[in-house]
Design a protein around this motif. Structure first.
Motif: not given
Length: 636
Positions: A135-144, A392-401
């Protein structure tokens, strides 16, 4: 019976209510469920699951965990391991031993647990909880890639952690019965039991994959048969060895996910609903079952807090970073994975089970496991749940929000639409199986995917996570309806759209509303309508609304035949004008309309504007006391 029914109803309301609040606020759902359970249980005493269900509580939770792990296994596809397989294997092997050793050492030297309890608890701490991670990954939209690694680790390591705890318990039980017993007497039989359990799960999956496609099970019985089989495999394997059932159901789920059983696609919405209900219910039950006396150790000593800090900042990071040395995973992704490790249901359930068994063996400190395991769950869920976006934003792994638009069908109309959406910085993707039809998208530099959207391989080759809205606009309206119906459970029935009018009561050949997407445009333009207008030179236009320039003003400058397609909010949210609903435009929105090639003349617009202003002025005059308005209502 009334008390049990009331507890079940309360658990359902609290669990689903917490999920809904999480959806509205963006807070981690697990945090809200834990809070709801604490408030309903230890704090207010509203519900007492142990008093209501007695000895049935443990098997209820165990079967619920088994079904959750099976559902998680169904989401694992070997093709995901192409880019993350090495990392997953490292974390599931080397990471297990490193994590076990470091967790046991932290439990002994920092938490003050005796060695048997520390070793057993260190094994349980290997789990990272798919019920929390996914659920955390789905909610936060992390890269694949990092999302795939965390998902696989969570599901695979759940049964592994349970087996490590079983190995530790059986060893200490052997030592209590016959001092001097060695690991050689304990480990091989348990490994054999785990392999047998895995084979049982594999055989059950193969049997289902054989029976379902051949019509041996009617459609309405497939879901009941599947879930009954999961429970049967779990109970049978647990009779071979405690907690071996978790291995069996995980293997069963992964095997079914990779056998290509097409008839299982129809049960995906149901299994996902079951997983949400089970996760909600079990978290509420477990947190509500906690007793204040079990928290005494946490309140009277500095050791638990120091242990939790070590777990967050030493044990987990060291485990991941050492395990992934020499892999192709970039350092920013390694650091993100090293930070995200929330624990969940399995940790609490297994800790509570072994706390009782250690007490029976006369090993001191077993009673500390329950309170400490809850503290681990609460702290890790809060720490990781509220920082996952920031990390995720700090480390650059955030997917498209920003919400994206997936367009099925490459036509002149969809190419023009995609171009407008890209100009608004909305993520867009055009999908079509024809390389020739995609030629225009390639020339325009638009993102595209060459393949059949309904092909199962597309799910693994095309990341659908960034796209919250789907528009099916091929030349075949029946195919558009099929696409919308297929993706409705994944994207949402209210977020799949297609060209073409909805079913007309007088049209016997029209497709029923239940299997179609929402019809685009208030007029319900069909494929032929848009193609004809496209050939006549119709274009898409963007109109920005403000406090001074509202929706009525926008309509005035557009031709009377213009058709509003959608509005784009400041946040990027897409709202479509359909045959059934019209969104409420507001300042800051951008209106996308499909219009004839020429706008109204400046003279027409000025005349309309003047008429509008004069109408407002007359209305103000008429509203004055004793003015001309006393003669009766007038219109402009």
């Amino acid at each position: 019976m009334d008390s049990q029914a009331l507890v079940i109803a309360t658990v359902g309301v609290l669990g689903i209510g917490a999920q809904w609040v999480a959806w509205r606020t963006g807070w981690p759902a697990i945090v809200l469920m834990l809070a709801a359970g604490f408030i309903a249980g230890p704090i207010t005493g509203l519900i007492d699951p142990e008093a209501a269900f007695g000895d049935l509580l443990d098997p209820m939770v165990s079967i619920g965990v088994a079904l959750i792990l099976f559902e998680g296994g169904l989401s694992l596809d070997y093709r995901e391991l192409r880019h993350s397989g090495q990392a997953v294997i490292r974390l599931a092997t080397i990471g297990v031993f490193i994590g076990w050793a470091l967790g046991a050492a932290a439990g002994y030297y920092i938490a003050g647990l005796v060695w048997p309890v520390a070793v057993l608890f260190g094994g349980i701490l290997i789990v990272t909880g798919p019920t929390v991670v996914i659920p955390l990954l789905r909610q936060s939209k992390i890269q694949t890639r990092p999302a795939s690694i965390l998902k696989w680790e969570g599901i695979v390591n759940d049964p592994t952690g349970a087996l490590c705890a079983v190995i530790a318990y059986e060893y200490f039980r052997k030592v209590a019965d016959s001092p001097g017993a060695s690991l050689i007497e304990v480990v091989p039989p348990l490994i054999i039991a785990a392999i047998m359990a895995g084979l049982i799960g594999y055989a059950a999956a193969r049997l289902i994959a054989f029976l379902f496609p051949r019509g041996a099970i009617p459609e309405y019985l497939k879901v009941p048969v599947l879930f009954s089989a999961v429970i049967g495999v779990f109970v049978l394997s647990n009779n071979i060895e405690h907690e071996a059932g978790l291995v069996a159901v995980t293997v069963m789920g992964i095997t079914l996910a990779n056998l290509g059983v097409s008839s299982l696609r129809s049960i995906h919405p149901f299994k996902e609903n079951i997983a949400v209900l089970l996760v909600s219910g079990i978290f509420i039950l477990l947190s509500a079952s906690l007793k204040w006396e079990e928290l005494t150790y946490l309140q009277t000593s500095w050791r638990p807090l120091a242990f939790l800090v070590a777990l967050l900042f030493l044990v987990r990071p060291a485990t991941v970073l050492l395990s992934l040395l020499g892999t192709a995973v970039p350092w920013n992704e390694r650091l993100f994975i090293a930070w995200i490790a929330p624990r969940g249901i399995v940790l609490v359930a297994i800790s509570g089970l072994f706390a009782l068994r250690l007490d029976e063996l006369g090993i001191e400190g077993g009673q500390l496991l329950t309170g400490l395991s809850f503290a681990v769950v609460v702290i890790t869920v809060i720490a990781h749940g509220f920082t996952v976006e920031w990390a995720a934003k700090l480390l650059g792994v955030k997917g498209e929000s920003r919400p994206g638009l997936l367009i099925v069908g490459a036509t002149p109309w969809t190419i023009a639409l995609a171009r407008e959406m890209q100009a608004l910085k909305t993520p867009v993707m055009i999908v079509d199986p024809s390389w020739q039809r995609l030629g225009a998208a390639r020339r325009e530099g638009l993102p595209f995917y060459h393949g059949e959207i309904l092909n199962e391989a597309t799910e693994h080759n095309l990341d659908l996570a960034p796209f919250q809205v789907l528009v099916a606009a091929t030349d075949n309206e029946a195919y558009n309806a099929l696409v919308c119906n297929e993706f409705a459970h994944e994207v949402g029935r209210d977020s799949v759209y297609q060209l073409g009018e909805s079913a007309d009561e007088d049209d016997k050949h029209a497709l029923p509303e239940s299997i179609r997407g929402r019809a685009l445009f208030e007029s319900g333009f069909g494929v032929s309508d848009t193609n004809e207008r496209q050939e006549q030179g119709w274009v898409f236009r963007k109109t920005k609304l403000s406090d001074e320039f509202n929706f009525e003003d926008a309509q005035e400058i557009l031709p009377d035949s213009a058709n509003m397609l959608m509005l784009v909010r400041k946040s990027g949210t897409l709202r479509f004008f359909t045959h059934a609903a019209r969104p409420e435009p507001r300042a800051g929105d951008t209106i996308i309309s499909f219009t004839p090639p020429s706008l109204k003349s400046a003279e027409d617009h000025a005349a309309k504007r003047a008429n509008k202003e004069s109408g407002k002025e007359r209305a103000r005059e008429n509203s004055k006391p004793g003015g001309e308005g006393d003669a009766g209502p007038q219109t402009a």
